[in-house]
Design a protein around this motif. Structure first.
Motif, PDB file in Angstrom:
ATOM      1  N   SER A   1      -8.492  31.209  50.182  1.00 36.86           N
ATOM      2  CA  SER A   1      -7.829  32.481  50.422  1.00 36.86           C
ATOM      3  C   SER A   1      -7.150  32.992  49.214  1.00 36.86           C
ATOM      4  CB  SER A   1      -6.469  32.086  51.478  1.00 36.86           C
ATOM      5  OG  SER A   1      -5.715  31.121  50.937  1.00 36.86           O
ATOM      6  N   LEU A   2      -7.171  32.472  48.111  1.00 41.45           N
ATOM      7  CA  LEU A   2      -6.572  32.791  46.769  1.00 41.45           C
ATOM      8  C   LEU A   2      -7.211  34.128  46.334  1.00 41.45           C
ATOM      9  CD1 LEU A   2      -5.841  30.070  44.250  1.00 41.45           C
ATOM     10  CD2 LEU A   2      -4.169  31.191  45.406  1.00 41.45           C
TER      11      LEU A   2
ATOM     12  N   GLY B   1     -10.971  21.058  40.254  1.00 37.74           N
ATOM     13  CA  GLY B   1     -11.940  21.029  41.606  1.00 37.74           C
ATOM     14  C   GLY B   1     -10.989  21.474  42.904  1.00 37.74           C
ATOM     15  N   LEU B   2      -9.648  21.020  42.712  1.00 39.62           N
ATOM     16  CA  LEU B   2      -8.755  21.186  43.904  1.00 39.62           C
ATOM     17  C   LEU B   2      -8.481  22.426  43.875  1.00 39.62           C
ATOM     18  CD1 LEU B   2      -6.521  17.936  43.207  1.00 39.62           C
ATOM     19  CD2 LEU B   2      -8.146  18.228  45.344  1.00 39.62           C
ATOM     20  N   LEU B   3      -8.266  23.432  42.806  1.00 37.46           N
ATOM     21  CA  LEU B   3      -7.838  24.927  43.153  1.00 37.46           C
ATOM     22  C   LEU B   3      -9.185  25.590  43.370  1.00 37.46           C
ATOM     23  CD1 LEU B   3      -5.873  25.393  39.729  1.00 37.46           C
ATOM     24  CD2 LEU B   3      -4.894  25.067  42.109  1.00 37.46           C
ATOM     25  N   ALA B   4     -10.290  25.017  43.152  1.00 38.70           N
ATOM     26  CA  ALA B   4     -11.474  25.821  43.497  1.00 38.70           C
ATOM     27  C   ALA B   4     -11.625  25.779  45.242  1.00 38.70           C
ATOM     28  CB  ALA B   4     -12.912  25.186  42.810  1.00 38.70           C
TER      29      ALA B   4
ATOM     30  N   SER C   1      -5.384  23.284  52.204  1.00 35.26           N
ATOM     31  CA  SER C   1      -4.831  23.621  53.338  1.00 35.26           C
ATOM     32  C   SER C   1      -3.810  24.573  53.718  1.00 35.26           C
ATOM     33  CB  SER C   1      -4.043  22.242  53.969  1.00 35.26           C
ATOM     34  OG  SER C   1      -2.971  21.881  53.252  1.00 35.26           O
ATOM     35  N   LEU C   2      -3.436  25.129  52.478  1.00 37.53           N
ATOM     36  CA  LEU C   2      -2.571  26.260  52.538  1.00 37.53           C
ATOM     37  C   LEU C   2      -3.267  27.585  52.301  1.00 37.53           C
ATOM     38  CD1 LEU C   2       0.351  24.930  50.084  1.00 37.53           C
ATOM     39  CD2 LEU C   2       0.085  24.765  52.396  1.00 37.53           C
ATOM     40  N   THR C   3      -2.684  28.634  53.140  1.00 34.44           N
ATOM     41  CA  THR C   3      -3.327  29.811  52.831  1.00 34.44           C
ATOM     42  C   THR C   3      -2.479  30.991  51.828  1.00 34.44           C
ATOM     43  OG1 THR C   3      -1.938  30.759  54.826  1.00 34.44           O
ATOM     44  CG2 THR C   3      -4.461  29.790  55.190  1.00 34.44           C
ATOM     45  N   LEU C   4      -2.629  30.486  50.786  1.00 35.12           N
ATOM     46  CA  LEU C   4      -2.099  31.133  49.694  1.00 35.12           C
ATOM     47  C   LEU C   4      -2.764  32.573  49.103  1.00 35.12           C
ATOM     48  CD1 LEU C   4      -0.771  28.284  47.390  1.00 35.12           C
ATOM     49  CD2 LEU C   4       0.369  29.556  49.344  1.00 35.12           C
ATOM     50  N   ASN C   5      -2.240  33.453  48.860  1.00 35.41           N
ATOM     51  CA  ASN C   5      -2.636  34.851  48.183  1.00 35.41           C
ATOM     52  C   ASN C   5      -2.510  34.768  46.929  1.00 35.41           C
ATOM     53  OD1 ASN C   5      -3.905  36.033  50.516  1.00 35.41           O
ATOM     54  ND2 ASN C   5      -2.178  37.221  50.913  1.00 35.41           N
ATOM     55  N   GLU C   6      -1.583  34.230  46.556  1.00 34.40           N
ATOM     56  CA  GLU C   6      -0.967  34.117  45.016  1.00 34.40           C
ATOM     57  C   GLU C   6      -0.583  32.539  44.582  1.00 34.40           C
ATOM     58  OE1 GLU C   6       1.524  37.179  43.649  1.00 34.40           O
ATOM     59  OE2 GLU C   6       0.517  38.609  45.039  1.00 34.40           O
ATOM     60  N   LEU C   7      -0.921  32.406  43.359  1.00 30.24           N
ATOM     61  CA  LEU C   7      -0.749  30.889  43.033  1.00 30.24           C
ATOM     62  C   LEU C   7      -0.448  31.106  41.366  1.00 30.24           C
ATOM     63  CD1 LEU C   7      -0.018  28.085  43.025  1.00 30.24           C
ATOM     64  CD2 LEU C   7      -2.599  27.626  42.731  1.00 30.24           C
TER      65      LEU C   7
END
Length: 709
Positions: free
Chosen positions: A645-646, A638-641, A611-617
């Motif tokens: 927005s990454l 699976g959740l990171l996929a 649900s987050l619009t992250l560019n970098e993690l």
């Protein structure tokens, strides 16, 4: 006639481009026109290369000839020896060195991963013009490595070396001292030496510190991990302490930190079991020799008692001091009545960090706030007597300068108290760290009424008074603030009293300038109460760091279905996240009946991140220390996929190839790194998690996609 930015003189346009630090913005600028591309390449001085080592010779860019700072430490497969990766070529050393020298002729600063001392021989042509070198290695030092050989190649070929950074390089302390003794001219040329590596098995001994400072008399920046515990042979005592300023008279930056950062024996009162092996008189002499010092760190482990005396000497004899960090210093400020003493006399400080000061109380904080009026950064850690009222009063005193606050591991400062303490500067604070302890311990002599903000009735009563009554009331409140440490009184004196005058006694508070938020949270606790403590409205928050710590094996199965990471969706500009579960310990594959293994815990941590619009993690998976395994699990992959927005994903651990293939589904993903940047890094290169061919296949599929910019 209308003009545009293209009409600016080249010199001015070059200066504008040189001020852009974000690589993506620079890349976009270079696409505007041929003129802009040339100017951008001429003004780019820092470059980090990523990609596969096997392609280094064939796909090396040749348009960055003005780059002066080159980072090769992130080439993938990360941590692989360059010499072994190029073994398919007849003369890899010659070709690689020649190709790099032609592509980057202006390099004066080099960072690289050196798993074996043989790697450095590949870069020997570089070292003739190198002024700064940073080595990276998290793998264990090969036992067959000759003493000092990791540095001999550099020292043999470097004539102008001025700076060495070994803060991320695992080695033996004997290696460096042996190499410096063999090449004394290198030591005389050095002005920066960073040996602040907490992964070392032991810190530098007293005689090693004395020897290093003798060989390197011109150091201006010296950082080193030491042994301060007097129970150990070679601990830092009076002799070593006094030798540092005596041998290095030009020091501007000095960091002395105890190697036992994570394993300190501190009692309930905040004192360690031993006292320091040096005297207050030696500290006075030590400070007297540091007349040019600007940044000083003394993070020791044993007790330094009665330190207000030497800190007054520090204030009087080090006029240029701007940044100070103290660990296990007690009685740093007596705070008797209105008299300023001890650390409160360091009036030029702009940054102050106090760790594990057992007797620092609210009166001490107020004295520091009165004396150190220029502080823009303040950190307090492990101080068990301070409360919200004292910290809040200090924050009010520094309301015109303070923009960064860190509060951690303080008994009476849980999350609600920490947020309430810094709330007076919510309209200007930029960086904040708190511990996510939602219902912590309260002081015995403090009741709920004393902790609460002023009531609506009290404010209404003040508004009905005439001017004379208001003046009398203000004087009464000033006295109340001095006597009872009620920080809200200071708000009235600063004109902020009406911030609380609402129909319900409390209104939503906006943290308008907060850009960075750092959190510590124990494993099994929820993140969702973060908004309830007062951090609900942070419109400009762009980066958040979450540090998760604890033993999963001692925790019951969570009753809630998720950790609550989706609650961060309330921050509309949040684009960068570091989720560090590296100190979360559990069962990798051997969970007993009734216990969760790490894969299930990872599912709990990451559930809702889509649900987050992250560019970098940046993500550190939890670990099983029994087998030295920190690996991405199937639920985590699976959740990171699902994070569409990454663009950048850095996994600080290992992963199976078929788990990594899940990440191909992320449409905008451009940069993926597997980094084993923890000690000791895994040695089993034949597993499916570390196999070179697995990394290559994943990178080929990732780079073969059409990615929208």
């Amino acid at each position: 006639m209308a003009s545009t930015i293209h009409d600016l003189p080249e010199a001015l346009l070059s200066h504008i481009l040189s001020l852009i630090s974000e690589p993506r913005f620079r890349n976009s600028a270079s696409l505007v026109s041929q003129k802009w591309r040339i100017l951008e390449r001429h003004t780019r001085t820092h470059l980090t290369l990523r990609g596969n080592i096997r392609d280094l010779l064939f796909h090396l860019p040749d348009c960055f000839t003005y780059v002066t700072h080159l980072d090769l430490s992130l080439l993938s497969p990360w941590g692989l020896s360059l010499s072994s990766s190029l073994s398919f070529m007849d003369e890899p050393s010659f070709l690689l060195a020649r190709r790099l020298h032609l592509a980057f002729p202006s390099v004066i600063s080099l960072t690289l991963y050196s798993r074996s001392y043989c790697t450095l021989s590949l870069f020997s042509p570089f070292f003739a013009s190198i002024k700064h070198v940073k080595l990276v290695r998290w793998h264990q030092r090969p036992n067959q490595t000759p003493i000092g050989s990791d540095f001999v190649t550099i020292f043999e070929n470097s004539g102008i070396l001025r700076s060495i950074d070994l803060s991320c390089f695992y080695y033996w302390t004997d290696d460096l001292t042996h190499a410096l003794e063999a090449y004394p001219m290198i030591g005389k040329n050095l002005v920066e030496l960073n040996l602040l590596n907490f992964s070392l098995s032991e810190g530098f001994k007293s005689h090693e510190i004395i020897e290093i400072t003798k060989i390197c008399p011109n150091l201006k920046d010296f950082r080193i991990v030491c042994v301060f515990d007097p129970r150990y042979i070679g601990y830092v005592g009076d002799e070593a302490l006094l030798a540092i300023p005596s041998n290095c008279k030009e020091l501007r930056v000095l960091h002395l930190a105890d190697i036992s950062q994570g394993d300190r024996d501190i009692d309930e009162e905040g004192f360690s079991s031993e006292d320091a092996g040096f005297s207050i008189q030696s500290l006075v002499g030590f400070f007297s020799g540091l007349r040019l010092i600007e940044e000083l760190v003394l993070d020791v482990w044993p007790n330094v008692r009665g330190s207000w005396v030497c800190l007054e000497a520090l204030a009087s004899r080090c006029p240029n001091l701007r940044s100070l960090e103290l660990g296990c210093f007690h009685e740093i400020c007596k705070a008797i009545e209105s008299h300023l003493d001890g650390i409160a006399l360091c009036q030029g400080l702009e940054s102050l960090t106090i760790k594990n000061s057992a007797d620092l109380n609210d009166f001490g904080l107020i004295a520091i706030g009165r004396g150190c009026s220029k502080l823009s950064k303040f950190e307090v850690r492990g101080c068990r007597k301070i409360t919200m009222r004292g910290l809040r009063t200090m924050v009010c005193l520094l309301s015109k300068s303070l923009v960064e606050v860190k509060v951690s591991n303080c008994r009476y400062l849980d999350a609600p108290a920490s947020v309430m303490a810094v709330e007076p500067i919510r309209d200007r604070i930029r960086r904040l760290h708190i511990d996510c302890i939602w219902d912590g311990e309260k002081p015995d002599n403090e009741n709920e009424d004393e902790l609460a903000v002023l009531s609506v009735d009290e404010f209404n009563e003040l508004e009905t008074k005439d001017d004379d009554d208001m003046i009398e009331e203000e004087n009464r409140m000033k006295k109340r603030c001095r006597m009872s440490l009620d920080a809200e009184s200071w708000l009235m004196m600063n004109g902020n009293i009406r911030e609380y005058s609402t129909s319900n006694g409390y209104r939503l508070k906006t943290w308008a300038c907060l850009e960075f938020l750092s959190l510590w949270i124990g494993v099994g606790e929820l993140l969702t109460p973060l908004a309830d403590v007062g951090l609900e409205d942070c419109p400009n928050l762009t980066e958040i760091h979450i540090k998760m710590e604890g033993d999963c094996r001692e925790r019951p199965k969570p009753s809630q279905g998720t950790f609550g990471i989706s609650s961060l969706v309330r921050y509309p500009r949040l684009s960068k996240m570091k989720l560090d579960c590296g100190d979360t310990i559990g069962y990798a594959l051997t969970a007993p009946s009734g216990h969760m293994d790490l894969s299930l815990w990872e599912r709990w941590f990451l559930n809702g991140i889509r649900s987050l619009t992250l560019n970098e993690l940046d993500y550190w998976p939890p670990q099983d220390r029994e087998v030295n395994q920190r690996s991405l699990s199937l639920p985590a992959a699976g959740l990171l996929a699902q994070c569409d927005s990454l663009r950048k994903l850095f996994i600080h651990g290992t992963a199976h190839e078929h788990f990594m293939m899940f990440l191909i589904r992320i449409p905008n993903l451009r940069d993926v790194q597997l980094r084993c940047d923890y000690y000791p890094a895994p040695e089993n290169d034949m597993s499916t998690e570390m196999r070179v061919d697995s990394c290559c296949r994943f990178e080929n599929k990732l780079n073969a996609r059409q990615i929208p910019d």
